[in-house]
Motif scaffolding. Sequence first.
Motif, mmCIF file in Angstrom:
data_model
loop_
_atom_site.group_PDB
_atom_site.id
_atom_site.type_symbol
_atom_site.label_atom_id
_atom_site.label_comp_id
_atom_site.label_asym_id
_atom_site.label_seq_id
_atom_site.Cartn_x
_atom_site.Cartn_y
_atom_site.Cartn_z
ATOM 1 N N GLU B 264 10.408 -2.952 -0.816
ATOM 2 C CA GLU B 264 10.805 -1.680 -1.430
ATOM 3 C C GLU B 264 11.299 -0.743 -0.342
ATOM 4 O O GLU B 264 10.951 -0.898 0.833
ATOM 5 C CB GLU B 264 9.596 -1.048 -2.111
ATOM 6 N N PRO B 265 12.090 0.280 -0.723
ATOM 7 C CA PRO B 265 12.593 1.246 0.251
ATOM 8 C C PRO B 265 11.507 1.807 1.160
ATOM 9 O O PRO B 265 11.705 1.953 2.364
ATOM 10 C CB PRO B 265 13.180 2.354 -0.630
ATOM 11 N N GLY B 266 10.341 2.045 0.627
ATOM 12 C CA GLY B 266 9.283 2.665 1.425
ATOM 13 C C GLY B 266 8.824 1.858 2.634
ATOM 14 O O GLY B 266 8.058 2.344 3.455
ATOM 15 N N GLY B 267 9.249 0.587 2.728
ATOM 16 C CA GLY B 267 8.808 -0.222 3.858
ATOM 17 C C GLY B 267 7.768 -1.239 3.449
ATOM 18 O O GLY B 267 7.484 -2.174 4.176
ATOM 19 N N ARG B 268 7.202 -1.035 2.280
ATOM 20 C CA ARG B 268 6.239 -2.005 1.776
ATOM 21 C C ARG B 268 6.969 -3.227 1.237
ATOM 22 O O ARG B 268 8.174 -3.219 1.071
ATOM 23 C CB ARG B 268 5.410 -1.380 0.651
ATOM 24 N N GLY B 269 6.177 -4.272 0.946
ATOM 25 C CA GLY B 269 6.753 -5.426 0.266
ATOM 26 C C GLY B 269 7.094 -6.588 1.163
ATOM 27 O O GLY B 269 6.925 -6.539 2.377
ATOM 28 N N LEU B 270 7.529 -7.653 0.514
ATOM 29 C CA LEU B 270 7.773 -8.898 1.218
ATOM 30 C C LEU B 270 8.995 -9.607 0.624
ATOM 31 O O LEU B 270 9.209 -9.586 -0.578
ATOM 32 C CB LEU B 270 6.544 -9.804 1.051
#
Lengths: 339, 339
Positions: B264-270
């Motif tokens: 995701e844009p926020g920097g989270r995720g994989l």
Amino acid sequence: MSADSTRASIRAVASLAGVSPSTVSRALNSPELVNAETRRRVLECAERLGYQPNRAAQSLVLGRTRNVGLIVPDIANPFFAPFIKGVEAYFRDTEYAVFLADTDEDTATEVRLAEAMVERVDGLILCAPRMSGTRLRAIAAKTTVVLANRTSRAAPSILQDFQPGMDQAVAHVHALGHRRCAYLSGPANSWSNRRRRRFLGVACAERGIELVDLGPYEPRFTDGYRAADEVLAAGVSAVFAYNDLVALGVLSRVTARGVPVPNEPGGRGLSIVGFDDIPMASMTNPPLTTVAIPVDAVSRAAAATMHSMLDPGAPKAPPLPPAAELATRLLIRGTTGPV
Amino acid sequence: MSADSTRASIRAVASLAGVSPSTVSRALNSPELVNAETRRRVLECAERLGYQPNRAAQSLVLGRTRNVGLIVPDIANPFFAPFIKGVEAYFRDTEYAVFLADTDEDTATEVRLAEAMVERVDGLILCAPRMSGTRLRAIAAKTTVVLANRTSRAAPSILQDFQPGMDQAVAHVHALGHRRCAYLSGPANSWSNRRRRRFLGVACAERGIELVDLGPYEPRFTDGYRAADEVLAAGVSAVFAYNDLVALGVLSRVTARGVPVPNEPGGRGLSIVGFDDIPMASMTNPPLTTVAIPVDAVSRAAAATMHSMLDPGAPKAPPLPPAAELATRLLIRGTTGPV
DNA sequence: GACGAGTATGAAAACGTTTGCGGAACAGTG
DNA sequence: CACTGTTCCGCAAACGTTTTCATACTCGTC
């Protein structure tokens, strides 16, 4: 790089051990008939020469191949994988090897394969065969056959009891408030399909659920896509799929169309019930509510039945598991909810 | 119900046709050696008696079985299903029948099965064998073998070219901004695993991507669960899985833990990249970005190679498909996104 | 010390094909 | 007519086992 260099024959080990071929044969096959000491010597010589009896010669004189055939409609259908593995595992520590073939869900191929196998095996396990009863009888006349998921007077069959699972599924859906449901039919000539439909019909009738028939569909994921649109058009709140693959196809397509699974409070949405409990069924989002089949028990029973038909005095082979083992049952997961 | 009623032998049709067994045999196998009229008569008699040559007797004198064996690590791994089907389809309109066996990813079982098969087949196709080179050579000394997904000097091998797919995958991930990735290793003794890892390493190094090694894992969905938690702990933004099953396991577990896929844009995720393009890969939500293998080409090439080794004068069998056909390539779907 | 009962082994037939060898019939050639 | 060559076919061997039958030997027993 090839199969040359003339493998050691029984005569070679005979002359090395200083006995006749008959004695070697006996030492190998009926130890009690030969002197312990000569037996030891023979075995040692056989070992030394890397002797392996020639299968063809044995088959010729014994009239049996020690092979059994296994024919399934579709290897790629994940329902059959455990079945196959079950059969293979059973025969693994047996002197039999198993020939596996896949008919691609095609009746003509099925017949051709069965004919081809008959010449090479002692027995044939037919899983969910689609061929006509006449054909089946013809095959059964030529070799020993065991049926799974198909009845016939021509050969013993291992069946699952669909009723409990279907009954539980309908009860579950009824309890959630569904009153109009669809059934996504599988191949028309499939025994499983007819049975599933029958018990489903009975259970629905008992509880006053209206049942819409759709299909037939091939038991494939992609056919579930097609089915999904028809389901949505049919205005039902829940759907029973012929099997999990179809159910997953429906789930995928329905979700893609923005319809919630399971149903939402507002009245929108769809509940989905599959059949088989393939591994994938628990991996989706939401995981699929489905009717589980005791496939291990079925495959083992089929293999054991075959084994005991081929070698009546077999040491293994419990004749048949109690019927209870073969009962299906509902696995409630995420794709069913209150209407 | 059984294999009795003494099938017609070649002698029976010979006496019915008023010729000698030799003539019958020739009429069947070398038509040019017998008079057209007698041939017609023999064929008619054979037909009438439903004569089928006894396979064991033929094998005995000819020294060949007209069977080929096919050993794969795991039937249930959906990657192998198309491979198996490809081989079976190739041999379908051939005089060969194929023995299929599944090793359950176990090396000991693999060896046992191979040994058992050697006695019953003319050739053995080993798909991704795990056995040692020594063992492999021993088997190859006893029968004709063709390898898929494994190199060895002992036998010809059909390989995929992992490089293009891996390179595309890394380029894709790099373009999306990922700079620290993980590789989820498959079985340590798997040739595929080593190759995939190698090309991945090279491609990452070239582009300045840091690569974290995790595993090894069995190539199963459930091992993907385990892997997922380690991936999350490793603090990478993208992961390359050994194969799709593992990738799907990761996807499932990661999603369940509330981590968005893709990033995701926020920097989270994989972001997740699989390998194989099994059917399931396109059915998940989101569908899996994966490196596709030209499995049909590989299986056909393996089968054709075997065929031409067994029958050098075979009518079918284009020797080998052009190397280009065997190249892997990236399929960009939904599990990869900008970091 | 002959005899019967075992026990251990070998010789040979059998399983159902394929195929090398040779013979019979026939046509062609000198 | 004698010969050579061809075409077609039968005989018999061979493939590698298992198993029946017969034989030889060893022990006890009367």
